[in-house]
Enzyme design. Structure first.
Site, PDB file in Angstrom:
ATOM      1  N   VAL A  89       0.838  -1.200   0.000  1.00 50.14           N
ATOM      2  CA  VAL A  89       0.000   0.000   0.000  1.00 50.14           C
ATOM      3  C   VAL A  89       0.875   1.254   0.000  1.00 50.14           C
ATOM      4  O   VAL A  89       1.014   1.934  -1.021  1.00 50.14           O
ATOM      5  CB  VAL A  89      -0.958   0.002   1.219  1.00 50.14           C
ATOM      6  CG1 VAL A  89      -1.826   1.258   1.206  1.00 50.14           C
ATOM      7  CG2 VAL A  89      -1.835  -1.242   1.232  1.00 50.14           C
ATOM      8  N   CYS A  90       1.453   1.560   1.140  1.00 48.09           N
ATOM      9  CA  CYS A  90       2.130   2.842   1.331  1.00 48.09           C
ATOM     10  C   CYS A  90       3.524   2.905   0.721  1.00 48.09           C
ATOM     11  O   CYS A  90       4.123   3.977   0.664  1.00 48.09           O
ATOM     12  CB  CYS A  90       2.192   3.174   2.821  1.00 48.09           C
ATOM     13  SG  CYS A  90       0.555   3.361   3.550  1.00 48.09           S
TER      14      CYS A  90
END
Length: 217
Positions: A118-119
């Site tokens: 995700v990040c």
């Protein structure tokens, strides 16, 4: 221009900028791709290496009021540096972060963070599209599962990102042991964070400082 082979493709401290993303308690609580302690160790070692080599390092969190502050092991390396807290999940959509990175004037962008899928993946793919030479430090990152971490790595490689581990990066920054200006700091980081390599170095020092027994006459 991004080089994928040859000497120009290797990372140089004078051209590198590091972004550490969301090394926070909430993310660590559901880290299942690695031993959480190893990720804390490796991200701390990465931060220390960046400081030792004078590589600008941006610290950023997401919703820190709810997700917790960045690990103190990292912020202690940069005690006077403010952390950029975001609402954007994709760090590269936060203009404050991008502006700080661009202000360094460097184009070798190095990223590590939680979670990989995700990040890390989103800003890596975004920055690649903007023309940056992007490297991900995989062992200072981690995902919610082994699969999610590994699939994210495959996705980022397909997009053109480079993958490394923190010790490989530090070694590439060092490049030549005749460059003594950072050797002592790197050795100290290895002693505290590189497990077997650090212990082997201490053992080597012990042996070098052990008198050779006199030969029996």
């Amino acid at each position: 221009m991004t080089f994928r082979n040859g000497l120009a493709s290797l990372l140089r401290p004078e051209d590198s900028v590091l972004v550490l993303i969301d090394h926070q308690p909430f993310q660590l609580a559901n880290l299942n791709s690695h031993d959480p302690q190893a990720v804390v160790n490796n991200s701390t070692a990465l931060a220390k290496a960046a400081k030792a080599f004078g590589v600008p390092t941006i610290l950023t969190s997401v919703l820190a009021e709810r997700g917790g502050l960045i690990f103190s092991q990292i912020t202690d390396v940069f005690p006077d540096q403010a952390v950029i807290d975001r609402t954007f999940i994709n760090t590269w959509e936060d203009q404050a972060v991008v502006d700080v990175v661009k202000a360094t004037g460097r184009k070798q962008l190095i990223i590590a963070g939680l979670w990989t899928e995700v990040c890390v993946a989103m800003p890596v793919i975004h920055a690649l599209g903007d023309g940056w030479d992007v490297t991900v430090i995989t062992d200072a990152s981690g995902g919610t599962s082994v699969e999610s971490h590994e699939v994210a790595i495959q996705r980022m490689i397909a997009a053109g990102a480079n993958m490394m581990t923190w010790l490989a990066l530090a070694s590439e920054w060092q490049r030549d042991w005749a460059r003594t200006e950072h050797a002592a700091e790197l050795t100290d980081i290895m002693k505290h964070h590189a497990a077997g390599s650090g212990i082997a170095f201490l053992w080597e020092q012990q042996l070098l400082n052990t008198p050779v027994p006199a030969t029996a006459g």
